[in-house]
Motif scaffolding. Sequence first.
Motif, PDB file in Angstrom:
ATOM      1  N   GLU A 106     -15.084 -12.285 -15.171  1.00 46.08           N
ATOM      2  CA  GLU A 106     -15.079 -11.197 -13.996  1.00 46.08           C
ATOM      3  C   GLU A 106     -15.736  -9.565 -15.240  1.00 46.08           C
ATOM      4  N   ARG A 107     -15.008  -9.977 -16.446  1.00 51.33           N
ATOM      5  CA  ARG A 107     -15.932  -8.880 -17.281  1.00 51.33           C
ATOM      6  C   ARG A 107     -17.833  -8.792 -16.619  1.00 51.33           C
ATOM      7  N   LYS A 108     -18.317 -10.062 -17.431  1.00 47.77           N
ATOM      8  CA  LYS A 108     -19.881 -10.511 -16.850  1.00 47.77           C
ATOM      9  C   LYS A 108     -19.830  -9.817 -15.641  1.00 47.77           C
ATOM     10  N   LEU A 109     -19.397 -10.488 -14.596  1.00 49.19           N
ATOM     11  CA  LEU A 109     -19.816  -9.844 -13.427  1.00 49.19           C
ATOM     12  C   LEU A 109     -20.212  -8.156 -12.940  1.00 49.19           C
ATOM     13  N   ILE A 110     -18.747  -7.553 -13.569  1.00 42.13           N
ATOM     14  CA  ILE A 110     -18.985  -5.972 -13.957  1.00 42.13           C
ATOM     15  C   ILE A 110     -20.023  -5.627 -14.601  1.00 42.13           C
ATOM     16  N   ALA A 111     -20.107  -5.967 -15.718  1.00 47.21           N
ATOM     17  CA  ALA A 111     -21.469  -5.945 -16.435  1.00 47.21           C
ATOM     18  C   ALA A 111     -22.644  -5.367 -15.439  1.00 47.21           C
ATOM     19  N   ARG A 112     -22.781  -7.256 -15.001  1.00 46.43           N
ATOM     20  CA  ARG A 112     -23.677  -6.960 -13.873  1.00 46.43           C
ATOM     21  C   ARG A 112     -23.984  -6.460 -13.050  1.00 46.43           C
ATOM     22  N   ALA A 113     -23.156  -5.902 -12.344  1.00 40.73           N
ATOM     23  CA  ALA A 113     -23.128  -4.999 -11.500  1.00 40.73           C
ATOM     24  C   ALA A 113     -23.221  -3.002 -11.995  1.00 40.73           C
ATOM     25  N   LEU A 114     -22.500  -3.158 -13.321  1.00 46.12           N
ATOM     26  CA  LEU A 114     -22.832  -1.736 -13.058  1.00 46.12           C
ATOM     27  C   LEU A 114     -24.486  -1.329 -14.017  1.00 46.12           C
ATOM     28  N   ASP A 115     -24.808  -2.729 -14.322  1.00 41.37           N
ATOM     29  CA  ASP A 115     -26.244  -2.118 -14.714  1.00 41.37           C
ATOM     30  C   ASP A 115     -26.787  -2.666 -13.003  1.00 41.37           C
ATOM     31  N   GLY A 116     -26.863  -3.357 -12.432  1.00 41.45           N
ATOM     32  CA  GLY A 116     -27.421  -3.117 -10.763  1.00 41.45           C
ATOM     33  C   GLY A 116     -28.041  -1.938 -10.262  1.00 41.45           C
ATOM     34  N   ASN A 117     -27.319  -1.800  -8.432  1.00 41.24           N
ATOM     35  CA  ASN A 117     -26.833  -0.431  -7.902  1.00 41.24           C
ATOM     36  C   ASN A 117     -26.278  -0.787  -6.333  1.00 41.24           C
ATOM     37  N   LYS A 118     -25.234  -1.525  -7.120  1.00 45.29           N
ATOM     38  CA  LYS A 118     -24.531  -1.674  -5.994  1.00 45.29           C
ATOM     39  C   LYS A 118     -22.980  -0.761  -6.084  1.00 45.29           C
ATOM     40  N   PRO A 119     -22.578  -0.409  -4.798  1.00 40.42           N
ATOM     41  CA  PRO A 119     -21.150   0.456  -5.798  1.00 40.42           C
ATOM     42  C   PRO A 119     -20.447  -0.007  -5.785  1.00 40.42           C
ATOM     43  N   LEU A 120     -19.395   0.013  -6.295  1.00 40.87           N
ATOM     44  CA  LEU A 120     -18.342  -0.206  -7.641  1.00 40.87           C
ATOM     45  C   LEU A 120     -17.349   0.144  -7.920  1.00 40.87           C
ATOM     46  N   LEU A 121     -15.818  -0.364  -7.224  1.00 35.96           N
ATOM     47  CA  LEU A 121     -14.243   0.527  -6.970  1.00 35.96           C
ATOM     48  C   LEU A 121     -13.528  -0.453  -8.532  1.00 35.96           C
ATOM     49  N   GLY A 122     -12.679   0.077  -8.912  1.00 40.76           N
ATOM     50  CA  GLY A 122     -11.555  -0.267 -10.065  1.00 40.76           C
ATOM     51  C   GLY A 122     -10.552   1.171  -9.999  1.00 40.76           C
ATOM     52  N   ILE A 123      -9.430   0.006  -9.782  1.00 39.75           N
ATOM     53  CA  ILE A 123      -8.054   0.429  -9.416  1.00 39.75           C
ATOM     54  C   ILE A 123      -6.906  -0.341 -10.528  1.00 39.75           C
ATOM     55  N   GLY A 124      -6.652   0.525 -11.495  1.00 39.50           N
ATOM     56  CA  GLY A 124      -5.521   0.130 -12.311  1.00 39.50           C
ATOM     57  C   GLY A 124      -6.144  -0.721 -13.210  1.00 39.50           C
ATOM     58  N   LEU A 125      -6.201  -2.174 -13.694  1.00 37.54           N
ATOM     59  CA  LEU A 125      -6.795  -3.052 -13.935  1.00 37.54           C
ATOM     60  C   LEU A 125      -8.108  -2.609 -13.586  1.00 37.54           C
ATOM     61  N   GLY A 126      -8.426  -3.265 -12.750  1.00 40.07           N
ATOM     62  CA  GLY A 126     -10.251  -2.945 -12.425  1.00 40.07           C
ATOM     63  C   GLY A 126     -11.070  -1.776 -13.028  1.00 40.07           C
ATOM     64  N   ALA A 127      -9.813  -0.076 -12.953  1.00 35.32           N
ATOM     65  CA  ALA A 127     -10.814   0.781 -13.980  1.00 35.32           C
ATOM     66  C   ALA A 127     -10.824   0.234 -15.128  1.00 35.32           C
ATOM     67  N   ARG A 128      -9.801  -0.280 -15.366  1.00 40.43           N
ATOM     68  CA  ARG A 128      -9.879  -0.127 -17.415  1.00 40.43           C
ATOM     69  C   ARG A 128     -10.991  -1.256 -17.367  1.00 40.43           C
ATOM     70  N   MET A 129     -11.248  -2.278 -16.721  1.00 35.64           N
ATOM     71  CA  MET A 129     -12.420  -3.476 -17.103  1.00 35.64           C
ATOM     72  C   MET A 129     -13.027  -2.472 -16.797  1.00 35.64           C
ATOM     73  N   LEU A 185     -18.464   0.245 -20.258  1.00 39.20           N
ATOM     74  CA  LEU A 185     -18.933   1.327 -20.136  1.00 39.20           C
ATOM     75  C   LEU A 185     -19.057   1.742 -21.868  1.00 39.20           C
ATOM     76  N   GLY A 186     -18.122   1.131 -23.057  1.00 44.57           N
ATOM     77  CA  GLY A 186     -17.845   1.384 -24.225  1.00 44.57           C
ATOM     78  C   GLY A 186     -16.695   2.134 -24.478  1.00 44.57           C
ATOM     79  N   ALA A 187     -15.881   2.466 -23.755  1.00 41.57           N
ATOM     80  CA  ALA A 187     -15.137   3.619 -24.259  1.00 41.57           C
ATOM     81  C   ALA A 187     -13.524   2.468 -24.186  1.00 41.57           C
ATOM     82  N   THR A 188     -12.832   3.649 -24.580  1.00 39.44           N
ATOM     83  CA  THR A 188     -11.512   2.493 -25.071  1.00 39.44           C
ATOM     84  C   THR A 188     -11.177   2.417 -24.579  1.00 39.44           C
ATOM     85  N   VAL A 189     -10.364   1.523 -24.159  1.00 42.15           N
ATOM     86  CA  VAL A 189      -9.175   0.859 -23.082  1.00 42.15           C
ATOM     87  C   VAL A 189      -7.714   0.280 -24.225  1.00 42.15           C
TER      88      VAL A 189
END
Length: 231
Positions: free
Chosen positions: A69-92, A97-101
């Motif tokens: 899933e983290r690999k999928l998120i990395a590809r989504a962030l590099d792309g142009n599609k909307p991405l929404l994370g809630i709780g665990l999803g936001a932390r991932m 994005l390189g932030a401390t969790v």
Amino acid sequence: MHLHLLQHSPYHGPGRIADWLSSMGHSHTVFHLYDGETPPSLADGDALILLDGPMHVLDDAQHPWLKRERKLIARALDGNKPLLGIGLGARMMATELGATVGRGTFAEVGWHEVTLAPESPFDLPERFTAFMWHRDVFALPDEALPLGGSSGSPVQGFAWDAGRALGLLCHLEVTRAGVDALLAEGERPEGSEASPHAQPDEAILADDRRFDRLAPLLDRLLSQWMRSAPA
């Protein structure tokens, strides 16, 4: 639009998000990763929603699908599609994005006020009450704008890449039925019993109108996020 929703636990479902998507004419598919379902291909959907879950971001030993899933998120962030994370999803998302969790000072459980940050790009009231269910928190990613903070967690959300990627620590999507199931499951966030920011069950369920008040907040936030979708 067709959206993919990734669910990490039977007790952390889409809540009102599913109804909102249907009411706006969007279709969606829920992928139950905790139950062995394979994450989707980004090419098969127009946007991605990552729901909450009780595990830690890097808990790969117990949940090996997290790595995929983290690999999928990395590809989504590099792309142009909307991405929404809630709780665990936001932390991932924050992790990619390189932030401390990591663990927050206190668990936050129940209803807590969020104060909008002065620089927040979100179309929300300056103060609103949201549902909380977490101990782990995240720092603000580089080049992201903050949502705001609560007394227990100074970063309650962020917008990145002009709002295309949206991460929320707090919950606007929960329903009474969903919270009933969450409380019945019995596993509260770590440290809840000693936290000054953790409410007992009876306080959480004392006023059903609090669930109703979340609906217009969720509508405003999702509408803003969906506007980031490419034409």
